[in-house]
Write a protein that holds these residues in place. Structure first.
Motif, short mmCIF file in Angstrom:
data_model
loop_
_atom_site.label_atom_id
_atom_site.label_comp_id
_atom_site.label_asym_id
_atom_site.label_seq_id
_atom_site.Cartn_x
_atom_site.Cartn_y
_atom_site.Cartn_z
N PRO A 234 0.76 -1.22 -0.03
CA PRO A 234 0.03 0.03 0.17
C PRO A 234 0.74 1.37 0.02
O PRO A 234 0.55 2.10 -0.62
N VAL A 235 2.09 1.21 0.75
CA VAL A 235 2.77 2.42 0.73
C VAL A 235 3.49 2.81 -0.49
O VAL A 235 3.61 3.67 -1.27
N GLN A 237 2.15 1.95 -3.40
CA GLN A 237 1.17 2.43 -4.21
C GLN A 237 0.97 4.11 -4.19
O GLN A 237 0.75 4.87 -4.97
N GLN A 238 0.88 4.30 -2.65
CA GLN A 238 0.74 5.70 -2.41
C GLN A 238 2.02 6.40 -3.09
O GLN A 238 1.68 7.66 -3.41
N GLU A 241 1.41 7.10 -6.42
CA GLU A 241 0.43 8.28 -6.74
C GLU A 241 0.99 9.75 -6.55
O GLU A 241 0.72 10.44 -7.16
#
Ligand code: AMP
Ligand code: GLY
Length: 415
Positions: A234-235, A237-238, A241
């Motif tokens: 998740p990090v 992907q963040q 972004e």
């Protein structure tokens, strides 16, 4: 699916193995490939765009995947797309993120992606005068593609001046960038993009210097691990972004969408993550440790990117970790020696260990060294410790005169 993969390094050998695992693959041809790739898949001796175009005219193909930066920067993707064939690989325009550091900096500035402060100079005298006036050391970069030789992290003002002279002499050094030096751990963040959507792959760390403890000259990369403890999926992907999505959006808005693998070299500074560089392709050796962590069909994922159909669910992720130790030739990186006979004892390769070829060549019935980075020993395991143990056990299956490798790959993650 009928696939043509362009390239000949360890990265392309890793992609070859991932493609062969796809139930959707019907034929894979790798051009030009290397002896390790040729053991796994058919190869074709195509080394120019004209040769690739001629081959495509007689071999119906559903997807072309371009590995290295040189053909991307030379516009091969554009020419192949013009034939109506989906291509995973940045257009010449989008590949400027890698082929011109000045362009990458301009884009980052425009869309407020965090990066080191910088100045671009067309003239070495002007750059040197600026440095003298500043009274400090700078990171000096040649603007163009320089095969990993275009960056000097100077420690003093006089080293900075020497670096300017040295890089200005390179073909890539027509323009020189002076950049603020950043401090912090480095992360390789690679994402797939279909021009709109960005799908981050597991985080990785390369080890760029030739010797243990990050000593000696920069290389193409001496080893890698994935994922990093602090950068969970998740990090990752963040981060994508933050540092990639605005760039992807801007390129799309300028009708030069980025389709392919986007690589951000990040430094995790005390002021947050900052981009050191973009590459318009998969990293090498990062790809060798990222692909084993992908759960799902990598070939279909690249096809989805090439056909504007990427979604967040295109790939999943395996637990565990992967490590890669690069075996380099005598003299690398300054003057790699070729022609040393390589022996590989397959009985010594552990389960979950793989040997990928990079700079190898067949000489009669012998395998010999043919480049700086010769082979990659890759290990997969439940955690970094076991991945490293397997990768180093795999190293023990290989012998050649002058073989060098780092003993400290992945140590930063073992705290
Ligand atoms: P590059 O070819 O841009 O990846 O740069 C090679 C290496 O130089 C990077 O992996 C960093 O270790 C180092 N480097 C590049 N730019 C900077 C910077 N602004 N500050 C500190 N180190 C840098
Ligand atoms: N491993 C660094 C690169 O692929 O540029």
């Amino acid at each position: 699916m009928r696939v043509l993969l362009i390239g000949s390094g360890g990265r392309e050998h890793a992609l070859t193995k991932a493609f062969l695992a796809s139930p959707r693959l019907t034929t894979l041809t790798v051009a030009p490939g290397n002896p390790g790739i040729a053991h796994d898949a058919p190869t074709a001796p195509l080394t120019s765009l004209a040769e690739v175009q001629a081959w495509l005219a007689t071999h119906p193909t559903d997807l072309v995947v371009i590995g290295p930066e040189a053909p991307l920067a030379a516009g091969w993707s554009d020419a192949i797309r013009a034939l109506g064939i989906p291509v995973f690989g940045a257009s010449q325009s989008a590949a400027r993120l890698e082929s011109s550091k000045g362009f990458a900096k301009q884009v980052m500035q425009r869309v407020a992606v965090p990066t080191a402060a910088f100045r671009v100079f067309h003239d070495t005298a002007e750059a040197s005068a600026f440095v003298r006036q500043s009274g400090q050391a700078w990171v000096v970069k040649a603007d163009g593609l320089a095969a990993g030789k275009g960056v000097i992290v100077a420690e003093s003002m006089s080293e900075t001046l020497d670096a300017i002279a040295q890089l200005a002499a390179l073909p890539a050094g027509e323009r020189i960038l002076l950049e603020e030096r950043l401090y912090g751990p480095e992360v390789s963040l690679i994402a797939l993009s279909d021009g709109q959507t960005v799908l981050a792959l597991p985080s990785a760390r390369d080890h760029k210097r030739i010797f243990d403890g990050d000593e000696g000259p920069n290389t193409g990369g001496m080893g890698a691990i994935a994922p990093l403890n602090s950068i969970t999926q998740p990090v990752a992907q963040q981060l994508a972004e933050i540092v990639m999505q605005p760039v992807i959006a801007m390129l799309a808005a300028h009708q030069t969408p980025f389709v392919g693998a986007l690589y951000a070299g990040l430094m995790l500074t005390e002021h947050g993550p900052k981009v050191i560089e973009f590459n318009a392709r998969f990293g090498d050796p990062e790809t060798q440790v990222i692909l084993p962590l992908c759960d799902g069909d990598v070939l279909l994922a690249l096809y989805a990117a090439a056909t504007q159909a990427l979604t967040p669910a295109t790939l999943g992720w395996r637990t565990g970790a992967a490590a890669c130790v690069v075996l380099s030739s005598a003299g690398y990186p300054d003057a790699p020696r070729s022609g040393d006979v390589i022996t590989i004892d397959p009985t010594k390769i552990p389960a979950n260990g793989t040997i990928l070829h990079a700079g190898t060549r067949r000489d009669g019935n012998q395998l010999v060294t043919a480049g700086g980075r010769v082979l990659n020993a890759v290990g997969y395991g439940a955690d970094v410790v076991s991945a490293l143990r397997t990768a180093y056990a795999t190293v023990d299956a290989v012998q050649f005169a002058g073989m060098h490798y780092r003993l400290d790959i992945g140590q930063t993650e073992l705290v």
